[in-house]
Scaffold this active site. Structure first.
Site, PDB file in Angstrom:
ATOM      1  CE  LYS A 178       6.103   5.289   9.115  1.00 13.17           C
ATOM      2  NZ  LYS A 178       4.873   6.038   9.408  1.00 13.17           N
ATOM      3  CE  LYS A 218       4.170   4.278  13.155  1.00 17.47           C
ATOM      4  NZ  LYS A 218       3.146   3.806  12.550  1.00 17.47           N
ATOM      5  CB  SER A 274      -3.423   2.305  12.034  1.00 18.07           C
ATOM      6  OG  SER A 274      -2.618   1.399  12.713  1.00 18.07           O
ATOM      7  CB  SER A 328       2.137   9.062   5.798  1.00 15.15           C
ATOM      8  OG  SER A 328       3.183   8.415   6.298  1.00 15.15           O
ATOM      9  N   GLY A 386       6.602   9.501   8.896  1.00 14.31           N
ATOM     10  CA  GLY A 386       5.918  10.393   9.501  1.00 14.31           C
ATOM     11  C   GLY A 386       4.294   9.941   9.423  1.00 14.31           C
ATOM     12  CE1 TYR A 398      -1.213  -4.649   0.490  1.00 19.48           C
ATOM     13  CE2 TYR A 398      -0.560  -4.785  -1.599  1.00 19.48           C
ATOM     14  CZ  TYR A 398      -0.391  -5.225  -0.324  1.00 19.48           C
ATOM     15  OH  TYR A 398       0.563  -6.141  -0.070  1.00 19.48           O
ATOM     16  CB  SER A 418      -0.904  -0.051   1.355  1.00 19.60           C
ATOM     17  OG  SER A 418      -0.336   0.028   2.381  1.00 19.60           O
ATOM     18  CG  ASN A 464       0.788  -1.649  13.745  1.00 17.52           C
ATOM     19  OD1 ASN A 464       1.170  -2.541  14.026  1.00 17.52           O
ATOM     20  ND2 ASN A 464       1.172  -0.834  12.863  1.00 17.52           N
ATOM     21  CB  ALA A 502      -1.085   3.834   2.022  1.00 22.96           C
TER      22      ALA A 502
END
Length: 340
Positions: free
Chosen positions: A108, A194, A257, A141, A139, A51, A13, A259, A143
């Site tokens: 990340k 994060k 997200s 963001s 940062g 995606y 993505s 996560n 997708a």
């Protein structure tokens, strides 16, 4: 900036969204991946429906399964592959590259086992004569928002400010803006850690808690991310910027997200193996939790939220019990940095 040729390694993505940003800026983009059906879809239908169901890509964006073809004559290479395969792909790039390029990454995470940051992996695996100083693109963001050209501000971090400025110029346009930073450790640790806090924030939502709890876990999560990052050599100011609190807010509050969604499902009582099977994408926060937990033990850093999430994922502790245990821990001063 004059037209550049860029290889983007990883047509997921974020890799796809960034390919569109670069294409919008007039650069020549080639996406590299190892799933032939996906590559064929991008080339012939100009979609990546795994995606983005409703997005049609510009037909100038090309894709290939041939790494040599992707790297041929490029000015820059952008890694957007999962953390666990970054080293493997870097080795392949080192064996294939025939000239020096700008090397960037937009992933990340921290490598399981070694605990290394992704720029360190790239430095180790790609010889200096083939690359610049690594530039980290990170940062707040999603997708899903960048692909529809929503306003996005992120960071380009490198030990070499000239390389960071090159990447800033490469990506920046009317809807996508980059700021430069020389604190690579801070930007990378913020981007990786994060994801852990986002799992916890999602879990709170799944358990039915509201905005008070959300604000608390984001604020206290930022405190423990900063503690660990500074112990690793980061500048604490980085954590109050786009790649720190900015990325934590966007990841810890949004259904975009993965996560957060994984944590939400945990909070509702779903099993981790089912969550991972249903997600269809890598949940970096799961593996990063283990790395961060181990680093916290090694460096003697107080990280109660990370420890609670670790106990759920890796020790089978009840999610509600683990999260609420952070409420009954030692009463502390808010600005206390080190363990007693």
């Amino acid at each position: 900036m004059e037209k550049q040729r860029i290889a983007i390694l990883g047509p997921g993505s974020w890799g796809t969204a960034l390919s569109q940003v670069l294409n919008d800026n007039g650069h020549e983009v080639c996406l590299w991946g190892n799933i032939p059906e996906q590559i064929e879809e991008i080339n012939h239908r100009h979609t990546n429906t795994r995606y983005f169901k409703d997005i049609v890509l510009d037909d100038a964006i090309k894709a290939t399964t041939d790494l040599e073809e992707a790297l041929d004559g490029v000015d820059a290479v952008l890694f957007v592959v999962p953390t666990k395969v970054t080293r493997l792909v870097a080795k392949q790039v080192a064996q294939t590259l025939k000239h020096k390029v700008i090397v960037m990454h937009a992933s990340k995470g921290l490598e399981p086992g070694t605990h290394e940051r992704l720029s360190t992996i790239l430095e180790e695996e790609i010889p200096e004569n083939l690359r610049s100083e690594i530039v980290v693109v990170s940062g707040p963001s999603h997708a899903e928002e960048t692909i529809v050209r929503d306003l996005t501000l992120i960071t380009a971090a490198s030990k070499d400010e000239a390389a960071a400025k090159y990447v800033q110029g490469l990506f920046s346009n009317r809807y996508f803006r980059l700021y430069t930073n020389t604190d690579v450790i801070g930007v990378e640790t913020a981007g990786a850690l994060k994801n852990i806090i986002a799992v916890g924030a999602g879990a709170l939502h799944g358990m039915g808690y509201g905005d008070n709890a959300k604000a608390a876990i984001i604020a206290r999560g930022l405190a423990e991310i900063t503690r660990l990052g500074v112990k690793m050599g980061a500048n604490p100011l980085t954590y109050s910027g786009l790649s720190g609190v900015g990325d934590l807010i966007v990841t810890g509050t949004s259904v975009h997200s993965r996560n957060w969604r994984a944590g939400d499902a945990l909070g509702r009582g779903e099993k981790l193996e089912d969550i991972e099977a249903n997600m269809g994408m890598v949940i970096e926060g799961i593996s990063t939790t283990k790395v961060a937990y181990e680093l916290a033990q090694e460096l003697d850093v107080y990280m109660p939220i990370t420890q609670a999430i670790y106990s759920v994922i890796y020790e089978g502790k009840d999610t509600k019990e683990a999260i609420l245990s952070t409420m009954t821990g030692e009463l502390r001063h808010e600005n206390e940095w080190e363990k007693d």
